[in-house]
Design a protein around this motif. Sequence first.
Motif, PDB file in Angstrom:
ATOM      1  N   THR A  77     -21.075  42.313  34.612  1.00 41.24           N
ATOM      2  CA  THR A  77     -22.329  41.810  35.176  1.00 41.24           C
ATOM      3  C   THR A  77     -22.046  40.770  36.234  1.00 41.24           C
ATOM      4  OG1 THR A  77     -23.438  42.204  33.068  1.00 41.24           O
ATOM      5  CG2 THR A  77     -24.524  40.705  34.604  1.00 41.24           C
ATOM      6  N   ARG A  78     -21.114  39.863  35.945  1.00 41.63           N
ATOM      7  CA  ARG A  78     -20.766  38.826  36.916  1.00 41.63           C
ATOM      8  C   ARG A  78     -20.236  39.446  38.211  1.00 41.63           C
ATOM      9  NH1 ARG A  78     -17.564  35.783  33.990  1.00 41.63           N
ATOM     10  NH2 ARG A  78     -19.301  34.601  33.186  1.00 41.63           N
ATOM     11  N   ARG A  79     -19.389  40.479  38.088  1.00 43.51           N
ATOM     12  CA  ARG A  79     -18.838  41.135  39.273  1.00 43.51           C
ATOM     13  C   ARG A  79     -19.938  41.804  40.101  1.00 43.51           C
ATOM     14  NH1 ARG A  79     -17.873  46.091  39.665  1.00 43.51           N
ATOM     15  NH2 ARG A  79     -17.667  46.442  37.432  1.00 43.51           N
ATOM     16  N   ARG A  80     -20.872  42.508  39.419  1.00 44.32           N
ATOM     17  CA  ARG A  80     -21.959  43.181  40.129  1.00 44.32           C
ATOM     18  C   ARG A  80     -22.868  42.176  40.846  1.00 44.32           C
ATOM     19  NH1 ARG A  80     -24.535  46.622  35.551  1.00 44.32           N
ATOM     20  NH2 ARG A  80     -26.359  45.922  36.695  1.00 44.32           N
ATOM     21  N   VAL A  81     -23.138  41.054  40.193  1.00 40.23           N
ATOM     22  CA  VAL A  81     -23.998  40.044  40.794  1.00 40.23           C
ATOM     23  C   VAL A  81     -23.284  39.359  41.960  1.00 40.23           C
ATOM     24  CG1 VAL A  81     -25.174  37.865  40.362  1.00 40.23           C
ATOM     25  CG2 VAL A  81     -25.351  39.706  38.718  1.00 40.23           C
ATOM     26  N   GLN A  82     -21.994  39.118  41.820  1.00 42.59           N
ATOM     27  CA  GLN A  82     -21.243  38.523  42.934  1.00 42.59           C
ATOM     28  C   GLN A  82     -21.283  39.425  44.154  1.00 42.59           C
ATOM     29  OE1 GLN A  82     -17.415  37.831  41.123  1.00 42.59           O
ATOM     30  NE2 GLN A  82     -17.993  35.800  40.372  1.00 42.59           N
TER      31      GLN A  82
END
Length: 146
Positions: A77-82
């Motif tokens: 999720t963090r990667r997609r949001v970044q």
Amino acid sequence: MIAEGEFRAGSFYHHKESFPAAANRLQSLSEQYPLYSGADEVLWQLADSYGRMGDRFEDRAANAYTRIVKTTRSANTRRRVQEKLQAMNRPVPAADAAALERMKYELEKPHQSQHDEPRLDVPAARTCRWRRNWQSARPASGPAFR
């Protein structure tokens, strides 16, 4: 319970592509219940709703994405949001350690019902006054009415 109902209503509006209504429900949910267990999904749908409402709401979408990066435990999720924030030409913040620890604690502690422990603010003698009065008003003989 209330937060879950608000989330379902916001998700319904998001699914029906009524993005202003979804954003309204999800925004109030994220502000009133910041420790809600589905906060990542709330913020994701909130950011998506703002993103689909046009360029006027890009700042609000970026704020929701920023809150996800700060609080999520999921690396995917963090990667997609970044990636979303970089596509919007916005700075990517670092994760908030205190928020991550709080979420980890909430996930690991056993779920307790609010009725598991007795209320400490009400004396035990007052909690069943109606029952004591009802039992003392019953006739001494005859059938027991329960």
